[in-house]
Each structure stands twice: as structure tokens, then as C-alpha cells.
Motif scaffolding. Structure first.
Motif, mmCIF file in Angstrom:
data_model
loop_
_atom_site.group_PDB
_atom_site.id
_atom_site.type_symbol
_atom_site.label_atom_id
_atom_site.label_comp_id
_atom_site.label_asym_id
_atom_site.label_seq_id
_atom_site.Cartn_x
_atom_site.Cartn_y
_atom_site.Cartn_z
ATOM 1 N N GLN A 136 -57.460 -81.791 -16.103
ATOM 2 C CA GLN A 136 -58.537 -82.697 -16.518
ATOM 3 C C GLN A 136 -59.899 -82.086 -16.189
ATOM 4 O OE1 GLN A 136 -57.774 -86.382 -14.469
ATOM 5 N NE2 GLN A 136 -55.744 -86.637 -15.382
ATOM 6 N N LYS B 105 -53.412 -87.028 -18.459
ATOM 7 C CA LYS B 105 -53.130 -88.258 -17.712
ATOM 8 C C LYS B 105 -52.703 -87.990 -16.269
ATOM 9 C CE LYS B 105 -51.620 -90.749 -21.892
ATOM 10 N NZ LYS B 105 -50.454 -91.380 -22.577
ATOM 11 N N ASN B 106 -51.916 -86.896 -16.061
ATOM 12 C CA ASN B 106 -51.301 -86.733 -14.742
ATOM 13 C C ASN B 106 -51.657 -85.444 -13.995
ATOM 14 O OD1 ASN B 106 -49.728 -84.702 -15.951
ATOM 15 N ND2 ASN B 106 -48.120 -86.167 -16.530
ATOM 16 N N GLU C 245 -51.759 -84.082 -23.989
ATOM 17 C CA GLU C 245 -51.966 -85.507 -23.745
ATOM 18 C C GLU C 245 -51.380 -85.935 -22.397
ATOM 19 O OE1 GLU C 245 -52.204 -84.445 -27.897
ATOM 20 O OE2 GLU C 245 -50.552 -84.226 -26.451
ATOM 21 N N GLU C 246 -50.230 -85.365 -22.056
ATOM 22 C CA GLU C 246 -49.583 -85.700 -20.783
ATOM 23 C C GLU C 246 -50.397 -85.199 -19.599
ATOM 24 O OE1 GLU C 246 -45.052 -85.348 -22.653
ATOM 25 O OE2 GLU C 246 -45.839 -83.811 -21.297
ATOM 26 N N GLU D 192 -60.772 -86.435 -27.483
ATOM 27 C CA GLU D 192 -60.065 -87.520 -28.165
ATOM 28 C C GLU D 192 -59.728 -87.163 -29.601
ATOM 29 O OE1 GLU D 192 -62.704 -90.785 -27.804
ATOM 30 O OE2 GLU D 192 -62.397 -91.012 -25.616
#
Length: 581
Positions: free
Chosen positions: A567, A561-562, A557-558, A580
Motif C-alpha cells: 500500500q 487490502k492486507n 486488489e488483495e 481505483e
């Protein structure tokens, strides 16, 4: 060669000494025959000689011949035992040493070359020891002993014999100086032929699929023709040696008889003529022994160059010292932990760092996942945990202790390693799972169940006793991978390393295996290298590597995002709904 011979065991050394004594005895009795022949010639040509005296000399000659024959048989038996025992010891030392050196040193030798050195090269040494122990000792001793015996017979005949000996020595030296460099090339061509053959056999399905039989045949024919051409040149030179030796031996006998007849004809006294005639007969026999000694040396010299090259190649491997040195510590200060402190690593003979400033820590029972593009350094990183290589700088800690401080056996019992390519060995399923460890039915069933291998093993004819072919050729890729995982689990290690070991598994088996690892191996630290995000998304910590550097670290999850690279990988494999979920 002498460096290799120093590795001979005491048993073979004692047998060698006994064999040398027998050889000297054999030479003594062989060289006694011409003296008895001289005595017999004198008796036959002396008026009034008793038949009993002649018969006694004849019996002595028969006795010498029989004793020499018995000693020759004993020498042959001993030399065979010495050669086989010595080759056994060298083969064992070589195989054990290859197992002991690290991957870094293994890169200095190709696999076909190591196979040739362990088989063909040792056979060359064995042949030399078997034949050479007798001939290398017998031929020079017999030649020198025979020359000493004939020196006081006639200086004219001695001069002729010495002239022939000098010519022979020069001839042998020239042949050997030409052939020795060629024999080095022969061994290299042998390695190349083994390499081409091995590649072709391992990739035979690819060869057929791409209709590349002619291409592979041409590669093999090219290496084969080069070796054949070189061998023909060597054999042509060696083909000259035997006829040349026969010519020398026969012409020397003719010269001795012609010169002896001239000397006898110039003598006026009948007694002097009889003595000279006896000397010529003896001299001819001794001269024949001298030439025969050189013929035996030539037989040895025909295999000595290749054996010398083989010995150098074997010594080259035995002299290779591993760069990874064993420590002395058995246990660390914690259990199941991994820590990298400022680790840099570059492969030997390369300037660029493969890994740059790697820092992370994993606690007992956690799952660490490593993902990244091809060539980003994922396998290199887990190889450092297994200490297949040592770091260039920084340190790797296992259980709170520098990995370099551990005894090898202690370190490797802490780690269960499953490589990218599943490697199985010929033997039963059970043999492959325990792989030298003590067998236990409960542990076997547990390992097969966790690895999801029980699903297909129970369907095999002999179940866990089913015979696995070399490299697991009678199993599918997924089956081989599951057995490799079972082998690591059966050791009950503190740390399990999966180097892209889920790639051959279908998604269902992948999920079931991860669930079993999570539920039944809660205290085992797991390091997973994978290409699938679905395999690693539930890991406690994920490291994203790119060009040897950590560009992201954290949970799924982290990173979503970053970390842009993570990704990108995730979106290329899974839909938004799957990410999701």
C-alpha cells in the motif's frame, strides 16, 4: 609452470621433440669447431703439413658452421609454431573455463584481472616458450658438454673455469631470489592499472560531468608510479647482469691465456709447448661457450620470473571448479511451472541470509510480479530461477523437477532472461537477437514486434543489419532494453524473466509491451521484477519482498487490502483515482 605445460597438445609435443633433436645437433656441430681449430693450429705449427690437409679442416669447420646455422633456423621456426599453438590452446581453455564457472566463483577474480590473465599473462608464457625452448635446453647442455670436453685438457685451467661457473651461479641465484617476489607484485599492479583504466573509460561521462579529471588522473598516476618504481628496481638488478657476464667472459679468457702462457713457459719440450698452446686455444673457446651458455640462461631468467607468476595466475583460474554442477535430466514432468519450497539463500562469505523461507508456486502462462524496496532480494530471487546461484537450503522446481537435476542446455533453453542492465554485443541487430541461435526472418520480426523494438529498428539505415557498437553504445537505454527483451523472446522459452527490464521504457512503450506479452505469449510463464506498480498491477500473482522475506503475496486488489508495504509503495506512485481505475 610444468602444470601448465602438461596442457600442451600432442602436435606441439611432437614438434618440441623434433626441435630438441635439432638443438642437440646444433650443439654437436658448434662444439666440434674447437676440436677442428685445435687440429688446424697443430697443422699450421707442424713443419711439412700439406695445404690440402689444412684446407680440408677449414672446409669441415665451414660445414659445421653452415649445418649449425640451418638447424638454428629450423629450431626458431618450430619454437615459434609451438609457442603460438600452445598459447592459442591455453587462451582457448582459459576463456572457455571462465565461461563455465558460476557467478559465485567469478567473484574471486576481478574483471580486469581476468582480462590481464587472458591476454598479458598468456603473452608472457608464449614469449618464454618461444625463447626458452631453445635456450633452456641449449645453454645447460652446451655448458655441461663443453665442461666435459675441457676436463682432460688441464686441471689448472679446468679449476679456474669451474670457479667462475660457481660465482656465476651464485650471482644468478641471488638476483632471481630478489626479483621473483617483485614480479608477483608487478602483475598485481598491472591488474590495478587495468581496473582504474577500465573504470575511467566506462564512466568517462560521469568523470566529465563532475569535473573529476584530476581525481581520476591522480588515481591512475598513483598506480602507475608504484608499478614504475617496482619495475625500475627490477631493471636496475637486471642491468647489472649483462655487464657482469661480459666481465666474467673477458676476464676468464685473460686468466686462461695468462695461466696458459705460464704453463707453456715452464715446459722445456717444443712438442709439449705446441700441445699446450693448442689446448689453451681450444680451452679458451670452450670456456667462452660455457660463459655464453650462462648468458643465454640469464636472458631466459629475465623473463622466467614473470612467466612463472603468469603461469600461477592462469592455473589459479583453471583450477577453480564451479560449485554449480550439471544434472542429467532433459525434461520435467510439467511445462512452464515454477515452485520454491522453503528456500534460504546467502551469498558466499556472508553470514546473513539474503532470502529467508521463500515459498510460492507459479503455473504455466501466469505472470508473477516481484516488488519491494531496494536491497530486498528481488534480483537474488530471479537469479535462483536462472540458476546463476544455487540455494543454500530448500529447493527450486522448474516444470516439477529440481533445478539441480537438469542439464544446463535443457534448463537454459526453458528460460529467457533479461537482466537489469541491458547487455548488447558488437554485431548487427539480428546477431544480437539470435545470439548464436539459428536465424529466422519470421522469428526475428515477431520478437522485434512483441518487444516494441521494430518501432526504431525499421527506422535505422540498415534495419536489422544495423551495426550495434560494443555494449550498444550507439543506442539509447530504452532501445538496448527492447533488443534485450527481443533476444529472450526469440528463443521461445517456457519462462521469461524480466529483472527490472521495464525501467528504461516510457509508460506508453511499457504498456504496449505488456499487452503484446499478454496476447501473443499466453502459454509463456512470465516473472517480472519491477519498481513501478503500474507495470505489475495486472499480474496474476504479486510477491512483496522486504529484507529477503515475503511480506505479502496475492493479486493487486488483495495486497491493497492486507499488505501495508505494498500500500505504501502504491500510494507513493499512483493517486487514489489511478489505483481505483
Amino acid at each position: 609452470m610444468f602444470k601448465l605445460l602438461k596442457k600442451m597438445r600432442p602436435k606441439e609435443i611432437i614438434m618440441s621433440i623434433i626441435c630438441i633433436i635439432f638443438i642437440l645437433g646444433q650443439i654437436y656441430f658448434d662444439l666440434s669447431l674447437p676440436d677442428y681449430m685445435s687440429e688446424l693450429t697443430t697443422l699450421i705449427n707442424t713443419v711439412g703439413s700439406e695445404i690440402n690437409d689444412i684446407a680440408l679442416v677449414g672446409l669441415k669447420m665451414i660445414g659445421c658452421a653452415l649445418i649449425s646455422a640451418v638447424l638454428a633456423i629450423l629450431c626458431g621456426f618450430l619454437s615459434s609454431k609451438i609457442a603460438s599453438g600452445f598459447s592459442y590452446e591455453i587462451r582457448k581453455k582459459l576463456f572457455h573455463h571462465i565461461n563455465d564457472i558460476s557467478k559465485q566463483e567469478m567473484q574471486d577474480f576481478s574483471i580486469p584481472s581476468l582480462i590481464t590473465r587472458t591476454t598479458n599473462d598468456i603473452s608472457q608464457i608464449q614469449m618464454l616458450v618461444s625463447m626458452g625452448l631453445q635456450m633452456l635446453i641449449k645453454s645447460p647442455v652446451m655448458a655441461i658438454w663443453a665442461i666435459i670436453k675441457i676436463l682432460n685438457k688441464s686441471w689448472e685451467l679446468s679449476f679456474v673455469t669451474m670457479a667462475y661457473v660457481v660465482v656465476l651461479c651464485a650471482f644468478i641465484f641471488i638476483i632471481m631470489s630478489i626479483c621473483l617476489p617483485r614480479f608477483r607484485l608487478v602483475q598485481k599492479f598491472t591488474d590495478k592499472i587495468n581496473k582504474v583504466t577500465r573504470e575511467n573509460l566506462q564512466g568517462i561521462n560521469v568523470v566529465h560531468a563532475f569535473n573529476a579529471e584530476d581525481y581520476q588522473n591522480n588515481k591512475f598516476d598513483d598506480a602507475n608510479k608504484k608499478m614504475n618504481s617496482l619495475q625500475l628496481k627490477n631493471q636496475k638488478l637486471f642491468a647489472c647482469m649483462q655487464p657482469s657476464m661480459s666481465l666474467c667472459m673477458n676476464s676468464l679468457s685473460l686468466v686462461i691465456y695468462w695461466l696458459g702462457a705460464t704453463l707453456i713457459n715452464n715446459m722445456s719440450s717444443a712438442s709439449d709447448r705446441l700441445v699446450m698452446f693448442s689446448n689453451v686455444v681450444v680451452f679458451s673457446t670452450y670456456a667462452t661457450y660455457v660463459i655464453m651458455s650462462f648468458m643465454m640462461l640469464i636472458m631466459i631468467f629475465m623473463i622466467l620470473p614473470s612467466a612463472q607468476v603468469s603461469a600461477e595466475r592462469i592455473n589459479e583460474v583453471l583450477a577453480k571448479q564451479t560449485s554449480i554442477k550439471e544434472g542429467s535430466v532433459i525434461e520435467g514432468t510439467s511445462k512452464g511451472t515454477i515452485k520454491f519450497n522453503n528456500v534460504y539463500f546467502s551469498y558466499p562469505k556472508t553470514k546473513e541470509d539474503e532470502l529467508v523461507n521463500i515459498n510460492f508456486e507459479v503455473n504455466q502462462g501466469e505472470t508473477l510480479a516481484i516488488i519491494g524496496p531496494t536491497g530486498s532480494g528481488k534480483t537474488t530471487l530471479v537469479n535462483l530461477i536462472s540458476r546463476l546461484y544455487d540455494v543454500t537450503s530448500g529447493e527450486v522446481l522448474i516444470d516439477g523437477l529440481n533445478i539441480k537435476d537438469y542439464e544446463f542446455s535443457s534448463l537454459y533453453h526453458k528460460i529467457g532472461y533479461i537482466s537489469q542492465k541491458a547487455m548488447l554485443f558488437s554485431g548487427s541487430v539480428e546477431d544480437n537477437v539470435f545470439f548464436g541461435e539459428e536465424k529466422n526472418k519470421d522469428i526475428l520480426n515477431e520478437a522485434l514486434e512483441i518487444s516494441q523494438a521494430s518501432e526504431f529498428v525499421n527506422k535505422l539505415d540498415d534495419k536489422e543489419n544495423y551495426r550495434v557498437a560494443q555494449l550498444g553504445r550507439n543506442l539509447s537505454g530504452g532501445q538496448k532494453q527492447r533488443l534485450s527483451i527481443a533476444r529472450a523472446i526469440a528463443r521461445h522459452p517456457e519462462i521469461l524473466i524480466f529483472d527490472d527490464s521495464f525501467s528504461a521504457l516510457d509508460y506508453k512503450t511499457d504498456a504496449l509491451l505488456r499487452e503484446e506479452l499478454k496476447n501473443k505469449l499466453k502459454d509463456t510463464t512470465k516473472v517480472i521484477v519491477a519498481q513501478r506498480v503500474s507495470t505489475i498491477r495486472h499480474a496474476d500473482k504479486i510477491i512483496v519482498l522486504n529484507n529477503g522475506e515475503i511480506v505479502g503475496i496475492g493479486r493487486h486488489e488483495e495486497l491493497m487490502k492486507n499488505c501495508s508495504l505494498y500500500q505504501e509503495i502504491a500510494h507513493s506512485q499512483l493517486s487514489n483515482t489511478e489505483l481505483e481505475g
